[in-house]
Design a protein around this motif. Structure first.
Motif, PDB file in Angstrom:
ATOM      1  N   LEU A  39      41.622  35.805  47.256  1.00 38.12           N
ATOM      2  CA  LEU A  39      40.993  35.013  45.958  1.00 38.12           C
ATOM      3  C   LEU A  39      41.630  35.571  44.895  1.00 38.12           C
ATOM      4  O   LEU A  39      43.020  35.917  45.075  1.00 38.12           O
ATOM      5  N   PRO A  40      41.979  35.057  44.271  1.00 33.86           N
ATOM      6  CA  PRO A  40      40.552  33.686  43.283  1.00 33.86           C
ATOM      7  C   PRO A  40      40.376  32.998  44.491  1.00 33.86           C
ATOM      8  O   PRO A  40      41.497  32.008  45.314  1.00 33.86           O
ATOM      9  N   PRO A  74      37.001  34.502  39.993  1.00 34.65           N
ATOM     10  CA  PRO A  74      36.447  34.446  41.179  1.00 34.65           C
ATOM     11  C   PRO A  74      37.062  32.878  41.724  1.00 34.65           C
ATOM     12  O   PRO A  74      37.815  32.702  42.760  1.00 34.65           O
TER      13      PRO A  74
END
Length: 870
Positions: free
Chosen positions: A536-537, A573
């Motif tokens: 992530l992101p 995110p």
RNA sequence: GCGGACGUGGCGGAAUUGGUAGACGCAAGGGACUUAAAAUCCCUCGGAGGCAACUCCAUGUGGGUUCGAUCCCCACCGUCCGCACCA
């Protein structure tokens, strides 16, 4: 020799099998190459994929395949947003098990997606209704609960009295339940909430750093969070204060206009209103009336400002001799600010409407710039702009910001009943996220209610709280609530009788962390922290604009909540977000108004007029507007029909052509046929050239003009296509591929051509195939093989363009006279300014346009343009 | 009402973000091949004028800045989207 027509059905299935067999799209977490996470919003398993899915997943797949070719370790997973109402509705209507219905749909849609040739890592697939997944979601809930980020409170909800359930705002249409059609009531219910407001400021401030998000989405979130800076101001009562209230506290952003105050208005739901109503039947009636007024947009638009004078009076903070009446008013919201306002009619339209109706004073306190204080009055329109303070004692002459500062300072320094009379306050429109749903097909909230101990979280060791399978859907309401045994449990703390929470979580919770679960989908804890941090992101997230606020805001919150409960170490995110447009189609309807599906319609062209004819009857149909594909207008086209008749590559190519990806794409039969023609044409170009090609790309020595021209075209295209794919400008990348195909076709093999041209042709064809591979992967594999490669083009690195071939030694410049193009000048790129000027002036059309006049000035922009100014 | 985006041929759109407007595709028209059709290939294709080279007009409308504007500024018209009694 006639080339055989390309048969997508056979070819596509073959290559899909090869990809699957070699597992080339399965991604390892320990791969040392730089990571790239591309994700499309996962689908709800409604049963069939639709064209919107095809567009969404095609775009994501192009990015995934391109990034893989660029040497990235690409994570490109797929899953199912599988909880939700439709499964329960199906259960009620068709007496099917929601679980079976959902998994059947998933199987059907997985099969459809596989025919699209998407480069997905299917080994990571999961559905949110998998016990494995919602088990972890319950673990997350408990962590949020422990951290104070999940809590229960009483609040107003949309209650459907027929279905006996709470409905989300989106499920209330014109004040009625979308399924039952019953008038929705506002009810006070105790519900579970996530404390998204704990992050209001961070969610807002971080938007500025999401520079790979569309401005539109960031703006929408900014407005949704709705930060406003103002003051809480307390007013003391004139005379005896009502029981339990020493002051009335209002929220305002216009404390500069305090001297223009002429009334106080309370929300009908304000505690003081409620308290006063208990001893005042008329006020109670008024409040009831307010509650019955519609909350739809139209109703609010039309609603008159109404108030009820409580008889109470409060004292102006700066003018002890002035008192203000306290009203209960229908336009004051309880859940914003303090649920009470002070009314300044001269500078707020609602307050003005209210004041005119009840004969309250209208005191202008902000004078427009340049207006005469003697003559300035407020009529039917409040003055809300900037200006200079008047009629305001010590504020007179100040600007609005100065006055705000002065009022804030003074109220902070004034002590009223032991506290400052006013305090600066930042207020947000954003409210906590209500996640309780009185529904069966969702993730059970892992909590137990004990009479002795209160709310007791289910111990982690007792998880998962599994949905019972023996439930009935013959009655409205929540099947969990009426299940004979499921909810009755012993209290984990005291062992006494207790009941389970029967609310399940909003399905938006499920989609708020699935992207994190994909990074280690079989891990025992919800996330494997290192994997989540590594992946992530999401580098590129692609989905519809309809999630601009809901899903995308919830996920931003949930990621922060997961960070603060130790599941990962980041806040945002999705680093890159792309919102794709819809797939739209023409509509057709019979004279009786019923809609006809495109598959049942034939389009005829006669005398320059397009007619739509219903195939079955031969009757002419009315051609309606071009609208989003929907069942109600019957203007859908089934992706499987298209893939069956033309192949996935054609569907993919059409989706990427023409329309910029953020705009709506109009699905047309002609367009699909055109895309298919190109698929066939490419195959023809490649397969016809193959027998004439030299065995492998050799050194390009002794190149003649034709060979160099073809090489330049190929490398120019390669540079452009890479750039456009990386920027998600697929339609432009497509256009460049067409151009190169045209260039290669124009340089078709001829007897007696130079060997150099043969080599250039092989090079151009190989580049062409590699460029189209992310978009038309099956055709590309087939061509790649035809060109003699034993490996997969899907696994081949992206070719590098030769920079020297992009540099021209001669350049053609437009030559303008007074800004109008008169001629062109082809000249050496490194020609001096003087040479360019001389050559430009020597051009016959330029001389003609000059008509013997001497130029005043000659603008030469190197490599761009020459403009002769007379 | 508040906030935002967009407006380019018959259509979808392109234009290195101030430098040849209309790339590429679709549709249309003409032609070649064919007994015929399909498929394929070639040509034309913003408007007006001209046999032609060419000229004029043209990126929603009207102004402005600039040697030069689809692009920047102002006003207006239109379409779409979001929010909506948020104090």
């Amino acid at each position: 020799m006639a080339t055989e027509r390309y048969n997508p059905k056979e070819v596509e299935a073959r290559w899909q099998a090869v990809w699957a067999e070699r597992g080339i799209f399965e991604t390892r977490n320990d791969d040392p190459r730089p990571k790239y996470y591309v994700l499309e919003m996962f689908p709800y398993p409604s049963g069939r994929i639709h064209m919107g899915h095809v567009r969404n997943y095609t775009m994501g797949d192009v990015v995934a395949r391109y990034m893989r070719a660029m040497g990235k370790n690409v994570l490109h997973p797929m899953g199912w947003d599988a909880f939700g109402l439709p499964a329960e509705n199906a259960a009620m209507q068709n007496k099917v098990d929601p679980r079976a219905w959902t998994y059947d749909n998933i199987a059907a849609m997985r099969g459809q997606l596989k025919t699209m040739g998407l480069s997905l890592d299917w080994s990571r697939e999961f559905a949110t209704c998998d016990l494995d997944y919602y088990h972890r979601q319950q673990m997350l809930f408990l962590d949020l609960f422990k951290a104070g980020l999940a809590y229960r409170k009483k609040s107003k909800v949309n209650w459907d009295p027929v279905d006996q359930t709470v409905l989300a705002n989106e499920q209330v249409i014109d004040g009625r339940g979308w399924r039952s059609g019953a008038l929705v009531e506002s009810r006070d219910l105790t519900q579970w909430f996530f404390r998204i407001t704990a992050y209001s400021d961070d969610l807002l401030a971080a938007l500025d750093r999401l520079d790979r998000w569309p401005d539109k989405v960031r703006l929408m979130q900014r407005n949704w969070i709705g930060k406003s800076e103002g003051m809480r101001v307390r007013f003391a009562f004139d005379g005896p204060a009502p029981e339990g209230f020493d002051t009335v506290e209002v929220f305002t952003t216009r404390h500069d206009t305090l001297f223009g105050a002429s009334f106080i208005a309370l929300s009908p739901d304000h505690p003081l209103s409620t308290a006063l109503a208990s001893g005042n039947a008329k006020l109670a009636d008024f409040i009831t009336e307010c509650h019955h007024a519609g909350t739809s947009e139209a109703a609010i638009e039309a609603a008159e400002k109404k108030g009820f004078d409580t008889g109470l009076r409060v004292i102006h903070p700066f003018r002890p001799e002035v008192t203000l009446p306290v009203y209960v008013a229908n336009f004051v919201l309880m859940d914003y600010g303090t649920g009470a306002i002070f009314g300044c009619p001269a500078h707020d339209q609602r307050d003005l409407d209210f004041a005119r109706k009840y004969g309250l004073r209208v005191i202008p306190v902000v004078l427009p710039h340049g207006a005469d204080p003697q003559t300035f009055t407020v009529g039917e329109e409040a003055y809300v702009e900037d200006g200079t303070l008047i009629n305001s004692d010590f504020l007179d002459g100040m600007s609005v910001p100065e006055a705000k500062e002065e009022v804030a300072n003074r109220l902070e320094d004034t002590i009223l009943y032991g506290k400052p009379q006013g305090s600066r306050q930042v207020n947000y429109r954003l409210r906590d996220w209500g996640i309780s749903r009185q529904r069966y097909w969702g993730c059970p909230i892992p909590v137990i209610h004990c009479e002795a101990c209160g709310i007791v979280p289910v111990p982690v060791a007792d998880l998962p709280v599994k949905l019972p399978e023996d439930v009935t859907f013959d009655k409205p309401g929540n099947p969990l609530d009426r299940h004979p045994t499921w909810k009755h449990v012993k209290c984990p703390t005291c062992g006494g009788p207790a009941v389970r929470e029967t609310d399940t979580m909003d399905t938006f919770v499920d989609s708020s962390w699935y992207f994190a679960r994909f990074t280690a989908p079989r891990a025992d804890p919800p996330t494997e922290r290192a994997a989540a941090n590594d992946w992530l992101p999401v580098d590129q997230y692609i989905g519809g604009i309809e999630h601009a606020i809901l899903h995308l805001l919830y996920s931003r919150f949930f990621t922060r909540a997961m960070r603060d409960t130790g599941h990962l170490d980041l806040a945002e995110p999705f680093a890159g977000l792309f919102t794709q447009g819809m797939v739209v189609h023409e509509t057709y309807r019979r004279p009786d108004g019923t809609w006809v599906s495109p598959a049942e319609v034939r389009i005829e062209e006669a005398e320059g007029r397009r007619r739509a004819v219903e195939i079955a009857t031969g009757a002419e149909l009315e051609i309606g507007g071009i609208e989003k594909m929907s069942k109600s207008k019957r203007n859908t086209v089934d992706p499987s029909d298209i893939i069956d008749s033309y192949g996935a590559d054609t569907a993919r190519w059409f989706m990427l052509s023409d329309s910029p990806p953020e705009r709506d794409v109009i699905w047309t039969e002609d367009g699909v046929a055109g895309a298919h023609r190109f698929v066939q044409r490419l195959w023809r170009i490649v397969s016809e050239a193959v027998p004439t090609l030299p065995p492998a790309a050799a050194a390009h020595d002794g190149a003649d003009e034709a060979a160099v021209a073809l090489r330049k075209a190929a490398h120019r295209a390669l540079a452009d296509v890479g750039e456009h794919i990386a920027a998600l400008r697929f339609n432009v990348a497509v256009a460049r591929i067409y151009e190169l195909a045209n260039a290669v076709a124009a340089a078709a093999p001829k007897a007696g051509e130079s060997p150099a041209l043969g080599h250039a042709r092989r090079e151009a064809l190989e580049l062409l195939v590699q460029m189209m591979a992310p978009m038309m992967p099956h055709l590309a594999e087939e061509c790649w093989k035809a060109l003699g490669h034993s490996g997969l083009v899907a696994a081949a690195p992206w070719p590098k363009f030769e920079p020297s071939l992009l540099v021209e030694d001669m350049i053609t410049l437009p030559v303008q006279v007074n800004g109008k193009k008169r001629s062109e000048l082809t000249i050496a790129v490194d020609a001096s300014q003087a040479d360019v000027e001389r050559a430009a002036l020597a051009l016959e059309p330029v001389r003609r346009a000059l008509q013997g006049n001497t130029p005043k000035k000659i603008v030469v922009v190197p490599k761009r343009i020459v403009n002769v100014v007379v």
